[in-house]
Structure formats: C-alpha cells, structure tokens
Design an enzyme around this catalytic site. Structure first.
Site, PDB file in Angstrom:
ATOM      1  N   HIS A  48       0.843  -1.196   0.000  1.00  0.00           N
ATOM      2  CA  HIS A  48       0.000   0.000   0.000  1.00  0.00           C
ATOM      3  C   HIS A  48       0.879   1.247   0.000  1.00  0.00           C
ATOM      4  O   HIS A  48       2.101   1.155   0.155  1.00  0.00           O
ATOM      5  CB  HIS A  48      -0.922  -0.001   1.224  1.00  0.00           C
ATOM      6  CG  HIS A  48      -0.181  -0.091   2.520  1.00  0.00           C
ATOM      7  ND1 HIS A  48       0.336  -1.283   2.989  1.00  0.00           N
ATOM      8  CD2 HIS A  48       0.176   0.853   3.433  1.00  0.00           C
ATOM      9  CE1 HIS A  48       0.948  -1.060   4.143  1.00  0.00           C
ATOM     10  NE2 HIS A  48       0.875   0.223   4.433  1.00  0.00           N
ATOM     11  N   THR A  51       2.280   4.426  -4.336  1.00  0.00           N
ATOM     12  CA  THR A  51       3.314   4.369  -5.383  1.00  0.00           C
ATOM     13  C   THR A  51       4.403   3.345  -5.063  1.00  0.00           C
ATOM     14  O   THR A  51       4.727   3.113  -3.889  1.00  0.00           O
ATOM     15  CB  THR A  51       3.997   5.751  -5.545  1.00  0.00           C
ATOM     16  OG1 THR A  51       4.404   6.214  -4.260  1.00  0.00           O
ATOM     17  CG2 THR A  51       3.078   6.776  -6.182  1.00  0.00           C
ATOM     18  N   ARG A  52       4.952   2.745  -6.099  1.00  0.00           N
ATOM     19  CA  ARG A  52       6.133   1.893  -6.002  1.00  0.00           C
ATOM     20  C   ARG A  52       7.053   2.232  -7.163  1.00  0.00           C
ATOM     21  O   ARG A  52       6.595   2.488  -8.268  1.00  0.00           O
ATOM     22  CB  ARG A  52       5.759   0.399  -6.105  1.00  0.00           C
ATOM     23  CG  ARG A  52       5.062  -0.170  -4.881  1.00  0.00           C
ATOM     24  CD  ARG A  52       6.002  -0.264  -3.693  1.00  0.00           C
ATOM     25  NE  ARG A  52       5.393  -0.859  -2.519  1.00  0.00           N
ATOM     26  CZ  ARG A  52       4.693  -0.211  -1.589  1.00  0.00           C
ATOM     27  NH1 ARG A  52       4.464   1.085  -1.707  1.00  0.00           N
ATOM     28  NH2 ARG A  52       4.205  -0.844  -0.539  1.00  0.00           N
ATOM     29  N   LYS A 266       5.991  12.116  -2.086  1.00  0.00           N
ATOM     30  CA  LYS A 266       6.241  11.021  -1.135  1.00  0.00           C
ATOM     31  C   LYS A 266       7.742  10.819  -0.977  1.00  0.00           C
ATOM     32  O   LYS A 266       8.468  10.677  -1.968  1.00  0.00           O
ATOM     33  CB  LYS A 266       5.576   9.739  -1.641  1.00  0.00           C
ATOM     34  CG  LYS A 266       5.645   8.597  -0.642  1.00  0.00           C
ATOM     35  CD  LYS A 266       4.796   7.427  -1.124  1.00  0.00           C
ATOM     36  CE  LYS A 266       5.608   6.168  -1.162  1.00  0.00           C
ATOM     37  NZ  LYS A 266       4.824   5.016  -1.659  1.00  0.00           N
ATOM     38  N   HIS A 270      14.886   4.015   2.899  1.00  0.00           N
ATOM     39  CA  HIS A 270      14.877   2.608   2.498  1.00  0.00           C
ATOM     40  C   HIS A 270      15.737   1.874   3.519  1.00  0.00           C
ATOM     41  O   HIS A 270      16.936   2.164   3.638  1.00  0.00           O
ATOM     42  CB  HIS A 270      15.464   2.495   1.090  1.00  0.00           C
ATOM     43  CG  HIS A 270      15.573   1.099   0.544  1.00  0.00           C
ATOM     44  ND1 HIS A 270      14.539   0.183   0.583  1.00  0.00           N
ATOM     45  CD2 HIS A 270      16.618   0.471  -0.076  1.00  0.00           C
ATOM     46  CE1 HIS A 270      14.950  -0.945   0.013  1.00  0.00           C
ATOM     47  NE2 HIS A 270      16.190  -0.804  -0.388  1.00  0.00           N
ATOM     48  N   CYS A 314       4.451   0.712   6.779  1.00  0.00           N
ATOM     49  CA  CYS A 314       4.419  -0.418   5.844  1.00  0.00           C
ATOM     50  C   CYS A 314       5.495  -1.411   6.305  1.00  0.00           C
ATOM     51  O   CYS A 314       6.337  -1.068   7.139  1.00  0.00           O
ATOM     52  CB  CYS A 314       4.724   0.112   4.449  1.00  0.00           C
ATOM     53  SG  CYS A 314       4.461  -1.042   3.104  1.00  0.00           S
ATOM     54  N   LYS A 347       7.742  -4.369  -7.971  1.00  0.00           N
ATOM     55  CA  LYS A 347       7.885  -4.207  -9.425  1.00  0.00           C
ATOM     56  C   LYS A 347       7.897  -5.547 -10.150  1.00  0.00           C
ATOM     57  O   LYS A 347       7.546  -5.640 -11.311  1.00  0.00           O
ATOM     58  CB  LYS A 347       9.152  -3.406  -9.753  1.00  0.00           C
ATOM     59  CG  LYS A 347      10.421  -4.070  -9.277  1.00  0.00           C
ATOM     60  CD  LYS A 347      11.674  -3.242  -9.501  1.00  0.00           C
ATOM     61  CE  LYS A 347      11.904  -2.180  -8.473  1.00  0.00           C
ATOM     62  NZ  LYS A 347      12.076  -2.662  -7.066  1.00  0.00           N
TER      63      LYS A 347
HETATM   64  C1  LIG Z   1       7.294   1.163   2.413  1.00  0.00           C
HETATM   65  C2  LIG Z   1       7.548   0.217   1.302  1.00  0.00           C
HETATM   66  C3  LIG Z   1       8.072   0.681   0.107  1.00  0.00           C
HETATM   67  C4  LIG Z   1       8.362  -0.195  -0.922  1.00  0.00           C
HETATM   68  N1  LIG Z   1       8.814   0.316  -2.091  1.00  0.00           N
HETATM   69  C5  LIG Z   1       8.998  -0.517  -3.129  1.00  0.00           C
HETATM   70  C6  LIG Z   1       9.312   0.023  -4.407  1.00  0.00           C
HETATM   71  O1  LIG Z   1       9.406   1.238  -4.581  1.00  0.00           O
HETATM   72  N2  LIG Z   1       9.471  -0.842  -5.429  1.00  0.00           N
HETATM   73  C7  LIG Z   1       9.337  -2.189  -5.281  1.00  0.00           C
HETATM   74  O2  LIG Z   1       9.508  -2.917  -6.249  1.00  0.00           O
HETATM   75  N3  LIG Z   1       9.032  -2.728  -4.081  1.00  0.00           N
HETATM   76  C8  LIG Z   1       8.845  -1.921  -3.021  1.00  0.00           C
HETATM   77  N4  LIG Z   1       8.482  -2.415  -1.810  1.00  0.00           N
HETATM   78  C9  LIG Z   1       8.405  -3.884  -1.622  1.00  0.00           C
HETATM   79  C10 LIG Z   1       7.113  -4.436  -2.130  1.00  0.00           C
HETATM   80  O3  LIG Z   1       6.053  -3.553  -1.919  1.00  0.00           O
HETATM   81  C11 LIG Z   1       6.897  -5.797  -1.465  1.00  0.00           C
HETATM   82  O4  LIG Z   1       8.005  -6.634  -1.797  1.00  0.00           O
HETATM   83  C12 LIG Z   1       5.632  -6.461  -1.959  1.00  0.00           C
HETATM   84  O5  LIG Z   1       4.549  -5.579  -1.887  1.00  0.00           O
HETATM   85  C13 LIG Z   1       5.368  -7.688  -1.097  1.00  0.00           C
HETATM   86  O6  LIG Z   1       4.243  -8.358  -1.600  1.00  0.00           O
HETATM   87  P1  LIG Z   1       3.697  -9.665  -0.859  1.00  0.00           P
HETATM   88  O7  LIG Z   1       2.667 -10.243  -1.746  1.00  0.00           O
HETATM   89  O8  LIG Z   1       4.832 -10.517  -0.420  1.00  0.00           O
HETATM   90  O9  LIG Z   1       3.043  -9.098   0.496  1.00  0.00           O
HETATM   91  P2  LIG Z   1       1.598  -8.447   0.700  1.00  0.00           P
HETATM   92  O10 LIG Z   1       1.218  -7.655  -0.492  1.00  0.00           O
HETATM   93  O11 LIG Z   1       1.610  -7.795   2.031  1.00  0.00           O
HETATM   94  O12 LIG Z   1       0.622  -9.685   0.702  1.00  0.00           O
HETATM   95  C14 LIG Z   1       0.574 -10.662   1.715  1.00  0.00           C
HETATM   96  C15 LIG Z   1      -0.885 -11.008   1.878  1.00  0.00           C
HETATM   97  O13 LIG Z   1      -1.017 -12.183   2.657  1.00  0.00           O
HETATM   98  C16 LIG Z   1      -2.203 -12.057   3.406  1.00  0.00           C
HETATM   99  N5  LIG Z   1      -2.134 -13.029   4.501  1.00  0.00           N
HETATM  100  C17 LIG Z   1      -1.223 -13.076   5.484  1.00  0.00           C
HETATM  101  N6  LIG Z   1      -1.453 -14.128   6.297  1.00  0.00           N
HETATM  102  C18 LIG Z   1      -2.538 -14.756   5.805  1.00  0.00           C
HETATM  103  C19 LIG Z   1      -3.281 -15.902   6.240  1.00  0.00           C
HETATM  104  N7  LIG Z   1      -2.922 -16.608   7.304  1.00  0.00           N
HETATM  105  N8  LIG Z   1      -4.380 -16.251   5.540  1.00  0.00           N
HETATM  106  C20 LIG Z   1      -4.751 -15.531   4.439  1.00  0.00           C
HETATM  107  N9  LIG Z   1      -4.078 -14.441   4.006  1.00  0.00           N
HETATM  108  C21 LIG Z   1      -2.987 -14.067   4.670  1.00  0.00           C
HETATM  109  C22 LIG Z   1      -2.172 -10.598   3.847  1.00  0.00           C
HETATM  110  O14 LIG Z   1      -3.433 -10.145   4.264  1.00  0.00           O
HETATM  111  C23 LIG Z   1      -1.666  -9.916   2.602  1.00  0.00           C
HETATM  112  O15 LIG Z   1      -2.732  -9.459   1.788  1.00  0.00           O
HETATM  113  C24 LIG Z   1       8.155  -1.581  -0.755  1.00  0.00           C
HETATM  114  C25 LIG Z   1       7.621  -2.056   0.444  1.00  0.00           C
HETATM  115  C26 LIG Z   1       7.301  -1.178   1.451  1.00  0.00           C
HETATM  116  C27 LIG Z   1       6.726  -1.704   2.742  1.00  0.00           C
END
Ligand SMILES: Cc1cc2nc3c(=O)[nH]c(=O)nc-3n(C[C@H](O)[C@H](O)[C@H](O)COP(=O)(O)OP(=O)(O)OC[C@H]3O[C@@H](n4cnc5c(N)ncnc54)[C@H](O)[C@@H]3O)c2cc1C
Length: 375
Positions: A48, A51-52, A266, A270, A314, A347
């Site tokens: 969330h 932007t990324r 924003k 990092h 985040c 990304k």
């Molecule tokens: C502040 C910040 C800035 C960033 N900036 C960048 C950037 O500029 N560029 C870039 O490429 N990356 C960036 N990243 C990294 C990137 O956003 C993350 O690597 C990516 O969003 C992770 O995705 P995910 O699917 O692993 O996690 P999430 O999107 O958090 O998804 C995990 C999901 O699992 C669900 N879940 C958890 N446990 C359970 C359960 N037991 N049962 C059912 N559902 C469950 C959660 O509700 C959640 O929806 C950033 C991250 C952050 C925090």
C-alpha cells in the site's frame, strides 16, 4: 466441514505476489482458490501507499534486470487487459558519491545489460531537475525507463483478471494452518477445510506464522512513508518534470522520493527501520520520525519540505542477503513459497507470478532463480 472439490492450486495471501500468482495460474487454465485475511488491496501488509518504484539499472544485482524487463512488458499487458493506467514512466536517478553501492551497482547493471543510461554530475542533476539538490561530490546514474507503479490498482487489476480466469477468491478468511500429503494439500480456515493439489504461500510479512516448524531467518522491518506538500516549485514535482530518485548518503543510508502523483511528494528512507512483527508493529508515526525525513528532504529535495500531509507504516520482509525467496518448500515439493521480497519486490510481482506457475507446472523458468532458492 470439508469442501469436496479439489482445486489445482490454493494460494494463501492475495497481496502483490499472491494476486499475480492467481492471475497467472488461472490464465494458464488451472483451477485456483485463493485466501486473504483481509480484502486486498489493503493497508496492513507491504503493498500500500499509492506508489512503487520500478527501475531497470538494478543496483542490487544485474540478475534482476531480465526479470524487470519482463515485468515492464507484463505491467503494460495488464494495463491493456484491465483498461487501467498502472505505470507512469518518469525516468530515474540513483544518486550518491562515486564508489557508493547505489551508483556503482546501477552503473554495473546498466553496463552488463547494455541499458540506456548516462552519468550526471551534481551540477548536471541540478540543472536538469531543479528540485533535486545533490552535494557537490555526488553523481547520478540516469535511466530513462524507470517509473512509478500504483500498487493498490495493480493488485486490484491482478485480482480482477484472476477472477475473470475463474479463480475463486476468498477475502476476510484467514488461513489458520495447512497440511501437505504426497498429492494433496489441505488448507484450514475458520470456516472450512479446502483441498488442492498444490499450494502457494505468499503471505508476505505473515509468512512465518504459516511455516511454524521452520526457523526462518527473516526480519520484518517497519518502514514509514511520508507525503509532503511542496514548500515551493510545486510544478517541478509533476511526473513530467521530476523522476523517481534514490539517494545513498552518509555512507550507508538510503532515501528515496517520487514526483507528486496527486497526493503530495512522497519521501521515505529505504531500510533503517525497527524490527517488528505483524502483531506488534507500531502503526502510529512519531514527530521524531517526521523530523528525520524532513531533515533528509531539507538536504536533498529542499523544495519538497512543506507541510506533512500524511505518514503511513508499511512492512518489509527481509531475507539475510536481501534477495527474494521463491522456491519449493524444502520438505513438500507441492508447496511453493513466494514472498519475502526484502523491500524491493513489488515491481516484479507479475514475474513472480510466472515463476510460481512455472515451478508448479514443472517448467523451466526463463530466469536465473539461483539467488532465490531456499537457503
Ligand atoms: C514502504 C515500502 C516501500 C516499498 N517500495 C517498493 C518500491 O518502490 N518498489 C518495489 O519494487 N518494491 C517496493 N516495496 C516492496 C514491495 O512492496 C513488497 O516486496 C511487496 O509488496 C510484497 O508483496 P507480498 O505479496 O509478499 O506481500 P503483501 O502484499 O503484504 O501480501 C501478503 C498477503 O497475505 C495475506 N495473509 C497473510 N497471512 C494470511 C493468512 N494466514 N491467511 C490468508 N491471508 C494471509 C495478507 O493479508 C496480505 O494481503 C516496498 C515495500 C514497502 C513496505
């Protein structure tokens, strides 16, 4: 209660990686069921904050470049399929002193892969982008292809495409545990037991709670994002005039910023955040934290330093070497884990979806996956 139907694949977690996997698997014709503890896109995990950054001259390692090149294509394809704008190209600048990891890493990736880029002096950066204020000894790697993704819209579009492909998506239904046999997995929620032939665990910062027997060397890191109302030169922060910018300063600190995409400028650090857990994370932001980022803004992007409009927390899920973890479970070959993306994974989400689908289908992935193996 047990639901009789056996799906091809169950997915736990439908954030960036899970929604991408659901989309890719369902368009390959597999029968997918996915679960999320909330209703994604939501603001409790890692995807969330409006932007990324997407960038091609990848300072972390050239191994990511073919993946990000594929990701650019995939995001554009998703834009076409969904009719939604997801990626805005702004160009990108990686700024630091010569010899810094950021500058040398970005230059190295650009050279290894023959990417379009140029080296700019501090004076050239200031002349071209008047809101950026590098110190005299700093230089920047300019890459024209970088840009801004809209994470909530990306996740929503992936989920919508997955649904259109026939995936069953169950929101607000946390998975409490799973079990794997040789040719079937059982997934338990408070409502039911579901079965599938294979399982994807893409639970982001919650991944540890779904792999309770494993001693995972992961660190959940609290990160704070801040939106500023520009104090001056507001027009110069528009995406037409301002690129995404990353800074390495004081040797090992990283700071980054976006153009104003409509909600303010924003800015954030990092890494450097406190270690936490999903249950204990402090969701409120202190004045000291705002002042820290304000001080970096004053130094490197002084025109951005107006009123703080919002600050949001985040989570990063870091591996020790900050490469991803996308691999089969070490004990269950029908379970794939795809999540810990160490703060730079967004990304790549559509590519992670492809890699997950290739692993589950037993196909050779088109990328070098060695850095992402279980280790
Ligand atoms: C502040 C910040 C800035 C960033 N900036 C960048 C950037 O500029 N560029 C870039 O490429 N990356 C960036 N990243 C990294 C990137 O956003 C993350 O690597 C990516 O969003 C992770 O995705 P995910 O699917 O692993 O996690 P999430 O999107 O958090 O998804 C995990 C999901 O699992 C669900 N879940 C958890 N446990 C359970 C359960 N037991 N049962 C059912 N559902 C469950 C959660 O509700 C959640 O929806 C950033 C991250 C952050 C925090």
């Amino acid at each position: 209660m047990t639901t009789e139907r056996t799906h091809d694949v169950a997915i736990i977690g439908l954030g960036a990686m899970g929604s991408a996997s659901a989309f890719e698997l369902s368009r390959r014709g597999l029968d997918v069921i996915g679960f999320d503890r909330y209703s994604p896109p939501h603001a409790f995990g890692s995807s969330h904050g409006d932007t990324r950054i997407i960038r091609e001259a990848y300072f972390e390692d050239p191994v990511y470049v073919p993946m990000v090149q594929r990701a650019f294509e995939s995001w554009r394809e998703l834009e076409r399929l969904s009719g939604t704008a997801l990626l805005e190209q702004t160009g990108g600048l990686m700024i630091g002193v010569p010899g810094s990891d950021l500058v040398e890493g970005a230059r190295h990736s650009a050279q290894v892969h023959g990417l379009q880029h140029s080296m700019l002096s501090a004076g050239e950066i200031r002349a071209r982008f008047p809101v950026l204020n590098p110190e005299p000894e700093m230089v920047g790697v300019w890459e024209p292809r970088a840009g801004v993704l809209s994470p909530e819209a990306c996740v929503a579009a992936q989920l919508e495409q997955a649904r259109r492909g026939g995936a069953v998506l169950r929101f607000d239904e946390p998975v409490s545990r799973w079990e794997a046999g040789d040719d079937q997995v059982g997934v338990y929620t408070g409502l039911d037991r579901y079965s599938a032939k294979q399982l994807v665990i893409s639970a982001g910062a919650w991944v540890g709670s779904l792999l309770p027997g494993m001693r995972l060397p992961l660190r959940i890191e609290r990160q704070v994002l801040h939106w500023f109302e520009p104090g001056s030169h507001a027009d110069s922060f528009s995406p037409e005039h301002c690129p995404i910018h990353l800074w390495q300063f004081d040797r090992d600190r990283f700071f980054y910023g976006f153009p104003d995409m409509g909600a303010g400028v924003k800015l954030a650090f990092h890494h450097g955040g406190e270690s936490t857990t999903v249950d204990e994370v402090r969701r409120t932001v202190t004045i000291t934290e705002v002042e820290e980022v304000r001080a970096a803004a004053r130094r490197f992007v002084p025109a951005a330093e107006g009123r703080v409009l919002a600050s949001v927390v985040c989570l990063y899920t870091n591996t020790p070497d900050e490469h991803f973890w996308i691999d089969r479970h070490p004990e269950h070959s029908n379970v794939v884990v795809a999540s810990p993306c160490s703060g730079h994974g967004f990304k790549f989400a559509p590519v992670v979806g492809e890699i997950v689908a290739d692993l589950l289908e037993g196909r050779r992935a088109g990328f070098d996956l060695r850095p992402f193996r279980w280790r």
